[in-house]
Design a protein around this motif. Sequence first.
Motif, mmCIF file in Angstrom:
data_model
loop_
_atom_site.group_PDB
_atom_site.id
_atom_site.type_symbol
_atom_site.label_atom_id
_atom_site.label_comp_id
_atom_site.label_asym_id
_atom_site.label_seq_id
_atom_site.Cartn_x
_atom_site.Cartn_y
_atom_site.Cartn_z
ATOM 1 N N LEU A 60 -20.126 -42.923 -17.175
ATOM 2 C CA LEU A 60 -20.972 -43.129 -18.354
ATOM 3 C C LEU A 60 -20.125 -43.131 -19.626
ATOM 4 C CD1 LEU A 60 -23.638 -43.320 -19.870
ATOM 5 C CD2 LEU A 60 -23.922 -40.848 -19.566
ATOM 6 N N GLU A 61 -19.213 -42.164 -19.741
ATOM 7 C CA GLU A 61 -18.336 -42.111 -20.917
ATOM 8 C C GLU A 61 -17.464 -43.369 -21.005
ATOM 9 O OE1 GLU A 61 -17.199 -37.682 -22.265
ATOM 10 O OE2 GLU A 61 -16.336 -38.269 -20.321
ATOM 11 N N GLY A 62 -16.901 -43.783 -19.864
ATOM 12 C CA GLY A 62 -16.057 -44.968 -19.849
ATOM 13 C C GLY A 62 -16.822 -46.224 -20.219
ATOM 14 N N PHE A 63 -18.067 -46.317 -19.757
ATOM 15 C CA PHE A 63 -18.905 -47.468 -20.078
ATOM 16 C C PHE A 63 -19.129 -47.553 -21.582
ATOM 17 C CE2 PHE A 63 -22.847 -49.750 -20.632
ATOM 18 C CZ PHE A 63 -22.786 -50.765 -19.684
ATOM 19 N N LEU A 64 -19.475 -46.423 -22.191
ATOM 20 C CA LEU A 64 -19.741 -46.406 -23.628
ATOM 21 C C LEU A 64 -18.477 -46.703 -24.434
ATOM 22 C CD1 LEU A 64 -22.067 -43.281 -23.778
ATOM 23 C CD2 LEU A 64 -22.751 -45.666 -24.070
ATOM 24 N N GLU A 65 -17.339 -46.339 -23.906
ATOM 25 C CA GLU A 65 -16.082 -46.550 -24.620
ATOM 26 C C GLU A 65 -15.565 -47.977 -24.477
ATOM 27 O OE1 GLU A 65 -11.449 -44.912 -24.511
ATOM 28 O OE2 GLU A 65 -13.033 -43.872 -23.397
ATOM 29 N N ASN A 66 -15.771 -48.578 -23.300
ATOM 30 C CA ASN A 66 -15.121 -49.851 -22.997
ATOM 31 C C ASN A 66 -16.010 -51.084 -23.095
ATOM 32 O OD1 ASN A 66 -12.239 -49.182 -21.965
ATOM 33 N ND2 ASN A 66 -13.552 -47.687 -20.948
ATOM 34 N N VAL A 67 -17.311 -50.917 -22.976
ATOM 35 C CA VAL A 67 -18.208 -52.072 -22.963
ATOM 36 C C VAL A 67 -18.827 -52.266 -24.342
ATOM 37 C CG1 VAL A 67 -20.317 -53.017 -21.957
ATOM 38 C CG2 VAL A 67 -18.712 -51.750 -20.524
ATOM 39 N N PRO A 68 -18.774 -53.480 -24.877
ATOM 40 C CA PRO A 68 -19.422 -53.741 -26.175
ATOM 41 C C PRO A 68 -20.890 -53.331 -26.137
ATOM 42 C CG PRO A 68 -18.063 -55.610 -25.523
ATOM 43 C CD PRO A 68 -18.084 -54.680 -24.357
ATOM 44 N N ARG A 69 -21.316 -52.611 -27.164
ATOM 45 C CA ARG A 69 -22.671 -52.063 -27.179
ATOM 46 C C ARG A 69 -23.726 -53.155 -27.081
ATOM 47 N NH1 ARG A 69 -23.345 -46.860 -28.500
ATOM 48 N NH2 ARG A 69 -21.243 -46.878 -27.654
ATOM 49 N N ALA A 70 -23.410 -54.341 -27.580
ATOM 50 C CA ALA A 70 -24.381 -55.437 -27.525
ATOM 51 C C ALA A 70 -24.730 -55.826 -26.099
ATOM 52 C CB ALA A 70 -23.835 -56.654 -28.280
ATOM 53 N N TYR A 71 -23.816 -55.593 -25.155
ATOM 54 C CA TYR A 71 -24.074 -55.956 -23.769
ATOM 55 C C TYR A 71 -25.194 -55.105 -23.159
ATOM 56 C CZ TYR A 71 -19.784 -58.786 -23.630
ATOM 57 O OH TYR A 71 -18.823 -59.738 -23.849
ATOM 58 N N CYS A 72 -25.420 -53.914 -23.715
ATOM 59 C CA CYS A 72 -26.493 -53.050 -23.206
ATOM 60 C C CYS A 72 -27.863 -53.713 -23.377
ATOM 61 C CB CYS A 72 -26.484 -51.701 -23.928
ATOM 62 S SG CYS A 72 -25.025 -50.689 -23.588
ATOM 63 N N GLY A 73 -27.940 -54.642 -24.313
ATOM 64 C CA GLY A 73 -29.206 -55.336 -24.534
ATOM 65 C C GLY A 73 -29.627 -56.203 -23.366
ATOM 66 N N TYR A 74 -28.718 -56.460 -22.413
ATOM 67 C CA TYR A 74 -29.057 -57.253 -21.234
ATOM 68 C C TYR A 74 -29.521 -56.380 -20.062
ATOM 69 C CZ TYR A 74 -26.468 -60.920 -23.691
ATOM 70 O OH TYR A 74 -26.033 -61.832 -24.614
ATOM 71 N N ILE A 75 -29.356 -55.084 -20.163
ATOM 72 C CA ILE A 75 -29.664 -54.198 -19.043
ATOM 73 C C ILE A 75 -31.177 -54.109 -18.843
ATOM 74 C CG2 ILE A 75 -29.453 -51.869 -18.092
ATOM 75 C CD1 ILE A 75 -26.936 -51.503 -19.754
ATOM 76 N N GLU A 76 -31.619 -54.407 -17.631
ATOM 77 C CA GLU A 76 -33.029 -54.262 -17.271
ATOM 78 C C GLU A 76 -33.243 -53.099 -16.297
ATOM 79 O OE1 GLU A 76 -34.726 -57.919 -15.934
ATOM 80 O OE2 GLU A 76 -33.814 -59.099 -17.552
ATOM 81 N N GLU A 77 -32.249 -52.831 -15.464
ATOM 82 C CA GLU A 77 -32.331 -51.710 -14.530
ATOM 83 C C GLU A 77 -31.063 -50.872 -14.673
ATOM 84 O OE1 GLU A 77 -33.296 -52.748 -10.529
ATOM 85 O OE2 GLU A 77 -34.817 -54.218 -11.141
ATOM 86 N N LEU A 78 -31.249 -49.580 -14.931
ATOM 87 C CA LEU A 78 -30.123 -48.690 -15.201
ATOM 88 C C LEU A 78 -30.234 -47.435 -14.343
ATOM 89 C CD1 LEU A 78 -27.638 -47.877 -16.932
ATOM 90 C CD2 LEU A 78 -29.250 -46.924 -18.603
ATOM 91 N N ASP A 79 -29.122 -47.089 -13.697
ATOM 92 C CA ASP A 79 -29.028 -45.877 -12.881
ATOM 93 C C ASP A 79 -27.871 -45.049 -13.436
ATOM 94 O OD1 ASP A 79 -28.487 -43.944 -10.939
ATOM 95 O OD2 ASP A 79 -29.099 -45.240 -9.289
ATOM 96 N N VAL A 80 -28.186 -43.868 -13.975
ATOM 97 C CA VAL A 80 -27.184 -43.030 -14.639
ATOM 98 C C VAL A 80 -27.139 -41.651 -13.998
ATOM 99 C CG1 VAL A 80 -26.519 -41.917 -16.802
ATOM 100 C CG2 VAL A 80 -27.455 -44.218 -16.845
#
Length: 450
Positions: A60-80
């Motif tokens: 989760l930390e790596g995702f937030l650090e490495n993935v552009p935040r705008a890409y989260c707008g495409y997420i429809e199903e999330l497992d954390v």
Amino acid sequence: MASTQTQTTWHSLPNEMKLAIIDNLDVEDVTALSRVDQRTYQACVPAQFKKVRLNDFEALEGFLENVPRAYCGYIEELDVCTERHDPHSTPVLPRFRADAVIAILSASLRLSKLTLRLSGSLDKSVIAPFPFLLNLKNLSISNCGDEAVTPLSERLVVSIAASVRNLEELSLDRITRSRMHAPELEGVYPCVPLASDDEDIPEHPTLAAELSLPSLLRIPTLSKLTIRDTHLGHEAWTTIPVLCRLQVLDIGSCYHEDDGFNTRCTERIMAAVGPTVDEFSLTAAVSDTVFSEADATPLQRLRKLHITPFFPVESVVDTMATLAGSPVETLSVQCFEEDVVDICTALEEFLSIRVARGPEFYNRLKQINVKVTAGGDDDEDEDVDMPSDEEKEERIQATKRLQAFCRDLSLKSVVDKSMPKAARNIDGGVKTTSFTDARRYHVKGRSMTL
């Protein structure tokens, strides 16, 4: 007249057509296609981030650090999952874990399905983004930690669920009763774990301070409720005003209590929500005779009945007889391999009773299904005894006898053996992006205009 051929290239296709093609590709194919060039990569981003699974807090930390935040707008199903990858590493404070969850949820406004695997309770601030997830309809919350050490408070969970404006399906696993709502359990055998320090969770606009599990029935949009491995002894299940119209109910047993206690809890909840329930999954036995009379049973619409592998085999016949007041059309029984013979024998006994009691007893029953599962979490252990050839043959013959009996009564019957865990895709075969892809997205993304 000479014919003219028009050659169409990938980049000449309309963007909508590109997205439709990409959406039908497997994960590996999408990943390969995304490497063609920058324009194709951008077209592949929505498909790659449609379903995201983050298996630990480091991911989760790596995702937030490495993935552009705008890409989260495409997420429809999330497992954390908020559990540390190394269980022996320094624990993360609830506030820091909550901040990470808030960060990804606040940017994922398209979210329709969310699975939270939490290692105990998070800080109360985690509730904040849920009222803004307007597309979220399916929510699953489970405690992946040790309940005795890191309990997941029912007050936090109920507040989160009640804050989702359009929630339809809710699944809870190993939720811990709050000391605030269950003072009678404190210091009493069998020493059920209790969550404390949750009195500061703010009052909910609708539920106020009553954030106990029965308050879930006041969520008006809720149509499917699953609660597993959770203590359900709150008396308010019988008095809470039911505002939802549950169609599917799945109630498990509490491993801290005995069968009798779990039966009483199950019957109370069934009585409360029964009038609207179409499908019910059963783990504990049912013995209250009110369910056996068609004009008295609360389960007036029950058509699909499921019996889980943990249901006591010796109670199958009596429970089926007790539920005779409902218009059950399909009976599905899931069992472990070692219970196949006993389950088939019990179902044959039930069918014999059906014949003896005449056409009015389960007169709408059309199908009986048996699903055999390889076993529990240890079914891949090398020390597990393999069934002998004689045992295998006995199981085969038991299923054949049951199916023959069903044919004689003009009932459909299916006996299906599920695949062992080792042969199953952990994400059920759907396209899911894991954190292993995240660094590549970031590195490649730095050279692009995002």
